[in-house]
Design an enzyme around this catalytic site. Structure first.
Site, PDB file in Angstrom:
ATOM      1  CG  HIS A   1      -2.137  -0.823   1.095  1.00 37.13           C
ATOM      2  ND1 HIS A   1      -3.262  -0.437   0.401  1.00 37.13           N
ATOM      3  CD2 HIS A   1      -2.416  -2.054   1.585  1.00 37.13           C
ATOM      4  CE1 HIS A   1      -4.177  -1.394   0.473  1.00 37.13           C
ATOM      5  NE2 HIS A   1      -3.687  -2.387   1.178  1.00 37.13           N
TER       6      HIS A   1
ATOM      7  CE  LYS B   1      -2.426  10.310   3.175  1.00 38.10           C
ATOM      8  NZ  LYS B   1      -3.036   9.636   2.019  1.00 38.10           N
TER       9      LYS B   1
ATOM     10  CE  LYS C   1      -6.513  13.623   0.439  1.00 31.78           C
ATOM     11  NZ  LYS C   1      -6.684  12.381  -0.303  1.00 31.78           N
ATOM     12  NE  ARG C   2      -2.266   7.951   6.511  1.00 27.75           N
ATOM     13  CZ  ARG C   2      -1.004   7.959   6.074  1.00 27.75           C
ATOM     14  NH1 ARG C   2      -0.035   8.421   6.844  1.00 27.75           N
ATOM     15  NH2 ARG C   2      -0.707   7.497   4.864  1.00 27.75           N
TER      16      ARG C   2
ATOM     17  CB  THR D   1     -10.289   4.871  -1.176  1.00 26.58           C
ATOM     18  OG1 THR D   1      -9.964   5.205   0.181  1.00 26.58           O
ATOM     19  CG2 THR D   1      -9.546   3.608  -1.590  1.00 26.58           C
TER      20      THR D   1
ATOM     21  CE  LYS E   1     -13.976   6.188   0.839  1.00 27.18           C
ATOM     22  NZ  LYS E   1     -13.124   6.363   2.025  1.00 27.18           N
TER      23      LYS E   1
END
Length: 816
Positions: free
Chosen positions: A356, A550, A544-545, A653, A657
């Site tokens: 991952h 990110k 998100k985390r 992901t 969504k």
């Protein structure tokens, strides 16, 4: 499933009387939630038992998904949706004068996960059950989750996630199926009369693993699979003698040490004690799970171990459960008396591994001293796996000592879990097309050269049932009215919505649904966090985390640039009104990520308090992001921020969504963004920034100079300097200096601007200008939203799971 309303009502009233000694008029909301859930659980039980019996009767191969986390969200509403019983239960409660929404809101999100890894696992379980596939999950029943996030003075603070303070009606304790997991001690070797070596543990610490079973209800099917979660307790428990000797702390010491294992998800592992606890957690749940799987196999097939891979498939969700490979070897060799060759054949045919991450630091490596100290027998087995593997490697590459050293499972004082996974599994998959290619051509290039047949791609997906059907009822009903309901179980059918892009009346309806979702989110946030949003503004969302790759920092720097533009000339500021929403948890030991949260809150507080910005620009950080909050945020979003450094995000992901709910993506060509852009067309999203190969070249050449960006773009230079010039760091000069230094000087041995935030910022600003222009034409915007919805069919977890089932696990649907 058809609910008998009369019996359901009787069930609620009867349980209130039996469990709480109360009439309906006296019941507290939490008690109502409990009895409603218990009554739903009773309707589930028959199908749950029948599913298990059917699999046994047909003696089918079953898949087991081992994961450190399962981010399940709330169970009551999701189960009712999947049972087709939500309307009936709402009607029963309405007859009783009970507000269903009040009951639903009493359920805490299960504290079993944190980010995309856990949410993916939960989606996979939903898809397995919905497609009648015999697949189940194994994990840990964390007492306090990861943490409940509170924002205090702009800083993240961590509180226990007390989701189990009230009883959990969705799990059944199976104390009769408890197993023992052993840590530490010494290994002694004894030879039997035939000269076979037998390994025994002495002076080991025993921990009892007690299973709790959670039903996984498939949509519109009688299939109910199982998520089994393990709780750690001490077999010896409380020492009364020590307590009576007034040694109170020692009296509960063994109990506390054991229970620590299932207390918290991802405890801080910045020190050796944290690393020990993380390793204990991983071994605890995989050992318990394998003992359970092996026991069930033996009950049906005895010692026919050659049949094991034809009856059992085990998927390792990232490196956390990889210690399962040597653990199965231990069980087969030490307990079942198989030879090494027999055990290795069974093991390598059974396990498959999902990678991952591309980040090297996320590929787990355990210090030998910790690994061997906690798991001495497992260490011996890993050493033997490594010895045999290196023998084979020397035969293939006799003179390539560099390759032999770099590919060794044990080396440089650590055990490399990703390497162990690749050697011990028959399948190694990435989770997006780009990710898999990067693994094959860069990060795991030597391994792909050695085992090309093992590598494959399985692009991630999400369940449309939770994140569209349940989360966005307005859009779902519109879809059903126009294209029917087949998309709920066959998401490729969503493509039938695309021809409506020319239907202006429908486009207007789509816009109306989006605004209603914005109003719903605003009302919820005002009630729960005191935040009132402007539903007529553009909702620009990044949830998100929190991790530097990110690039929440890229987002907030752009917001600072916008704010400076607004302040410089308010009359000339003609951009569409924007509301920027952030939601993220930073790992408890991740200092810089927590500083970014503080920066977002500080910038937001300054902007939101400025009368000049009112009605034009607002910034909010939504605390304690979780599944139930995501279900309200995602349907209300206009823009989906997917802006990770290209080549760093395995898949993502959240992007999927948002897409299926009609948000437009602004993103780099990273992870599954690449496939999203392919499906929807780049004209219907906003792509910017370096590509993965460009990032790789710049990082390898070390030729990038972030100061050059500041010299070329004065607006960026001003925004970066404001991190340290007193504009935002009024509380302390050093408040954001670490962020500033990381961008321009590099810290902790890393190059400056390691994740190319400043490098991509000019193109990001241009992409945001294009968003402004597109949003100004509402008909065009909502047409683009429709095309995104209609193009999201590929990104269902049903498709992903079908590929796993056919190509890796070799399992088939089981139906009566």
């Amino acid at each position: 499933m058809k609910i008998d309303k009369t019996k359901f009502k009787e069930g609620i009233l009867g349980r209130l009387k039996r469990h709480y000694g109360k009439k309906l008029s006296e019941a507290a909301p939490q008690e109502l939630y409990s009895v409603v859930s218990d009554t739903v659980m009773e309707w589930i039980l028959d199908n749950w038992l029948a599913t298990r019996q059917l699999a046994e009767d047909k003696d089918v191969k079953q898949a087991y998904y081992l994961s450190a986390e399962f981010l399940m969200g709330r169970a009551l509403s999701n189960n009712l949706v999947n049972m087709l019983a939500e309307a009936d239960v709402k009607a029963v409660l309405e007859d009783l004068g009970v507000d269903y929404n009040l009951v639903e809101d009493r359920e805490a999100d299960a504290g079993l996960g944190n980010g995309g890894l856990g949410r993916l696992a939960a989606c996979f379980l939903d898809s397995l059950a919905t497609q009648d596939l015999p697949g189940h999950g194994y994990g840990i029943r964390y007492r306090y989750g990861m943490f409940q996030q509170k924002i205090v003075a702009g800083f993240q603070t961590e509180l226990p996630e007390r989701w189990l303070d009230e009883r959990d009606p969705w799990s059944i304790r199976r104390a009769d199926q408890a197993v023992v997991v052993r840590f530490g001690g010494q290994v002694i070797v004894e030879k039997d009369a035939n000269g076979r070596e037998n390994y025994k543990r002495i002076n080991a610490e025993d921990v009892k693993a007690i299973p709790y079973d959670v039903p996984i209800v498939g949509y519109d099917t009688p299939t109910v699979n199982t998520l089994r979660l393990w709780e750690a307790v001490s077999p010896e428990g409380f020492d009364l003698q020590l307590f009576n000797d007034m040694q109170y702390q020692r009296a509960v010491e063994k109990e506390n040490v054991a229970e620590d294992i299932s207390r918290v998800l991802y405890p801080n592992d910045s020190g050796p004690q944290g690393k020990v606890l993380r390793l204990r957690q991983q071994y605890f749940f995989v050992s318990a799970s394998l003992q359970d799987i092996v026991s069930n196999f033996k009950r049906r097939h005895g010692a026919q171990w050659n049949l094991f891979p034809s009856k059992v498939a085990i998927q390792l969700n990232d490196t956390h459960p990889v210690v399962a490979i040597p653990e199965l070897m231990r069980i087969l060799i030490d307990w079942e008396k198989l030879s090494w060759e027999e055990a290795w054949s069974v093991t390598t045919q059974t396990f498959a591994y999902t990678n991952h991450t591309i980040l090297a630091e996320a590929l787990e490596k355990w210090p030998i001293a910790i690994f061997g100290g906690q798991l001495p027998r497992i260490m011996m087995i890993v050493e033997e796996i490594n010895r045999r593997f290196l023998d084979s490697l020397r035969q293939k590459y006799p003179a390539d000592y560099t390759k032999q050293r770099s590919m060794a499972i044990i080396g440089d004082g650590v055990v490399k879990m990703a390497w162990l996974a690749i050697v011990g599994a028959h399948s190694v998959n990435g989770v997006a097309a780009l990710h898999t290619e990067i693994l094959k051509n860069q990060e795991l290039k030597d391994w792909y050269e050695l085992y090309p047949e093992k590598f494959n791609n399985k692009t991630n997906g999400v369940t449309q049932r939770r994140f569209l059907l349940k989360a966005n009822p307005g859009l779902s009903q519109l879809l059903i009215s126009k294209i029917g309901s087949d998309w709920i179980k066959n998401f490729s059918q969503i493509a039938n919505f695309k021809p409506f892009e020319k239907d202006e009346k429908l486009i207007a309806e789509l816009a109306k649904i989006k605004r209603a979702n914005k109003v719903r989110l605003s009302e919820y946030l005002e009630k729960t966090q005191g935040i009132k949003l402007n539903p007529d503004s553009l909702f620009d969302v990044q949830v998100k985390r929190l991790h530097e790759y990110k690039r929440q920092l890229l987002n907030i720097l752009h917001i600072i640039v916008l704010y400076n533009e607004l302040k410089a000339n308010p009359a000339a500021y003609k951009r569409v009104p924007r509301t920027f929403l952030f939601g993220a948890k930073a790992a408890s030991g991740y200092r810089r990520a927590k500083s970014i949260i503080k920066l977002i809150n500080t910038v937001g507080a300054k902007i939101n308090a400025d009368p000049v910005a009112k009605g034009k620009l607002e910034v909010y950080f939504l605390e304690n992001y979780r599944v139930s909050l995501a279900e309200k945020i995602i349907p209300a979003s206009d823009v989906s921020e997917q802006i990770s450094t290209a080549g760093k995000e395995a898949s993502g992901t959240g992007n999927m969504k948002f897409m299926m709910n009609g948000a437009l993506t602004v993103g780099t060509l990273d992870g599954a963004n690449v496939e999203i852009a392919e499906e929807v067309g780049e004209e219907n999203c906003f792509i910017f920034g370096l590509k993965a190969d460009q990032v790789h070249r710049l990082a390898t050449a070390q030729s990038y100079n972030p100061w050059a960006v500041l010299d070329e773009y004065p607006e960026i230079k001003k925004a970066v300097n404001q991190l340290i010039d007193g504009t935002f760091n009024v509380e302390s000069f050093d408040l954001f200096k670490e962020i500033y230094d990381s961008l321009l000087y590099g810290l902790e041995g890393n190059p400056p601007d390691q994740y190319f935030v400043l490098k991509d910022l000019p193109e990001y600003i241009k992409a945001q200008q294009k968003i402004d222009e597109a949003y100004g034409d509402q008909k065009k915007w909502h047409k683009m939203a429709l095309i995104n919805i209609a193009s999201s069919g590929k990104f269902s977890s049903d498709r992903t799971i079908s590929e796993y089932a056919k190509e890796i696990w070799k399992i088939a649907p089981v139906r009566a």
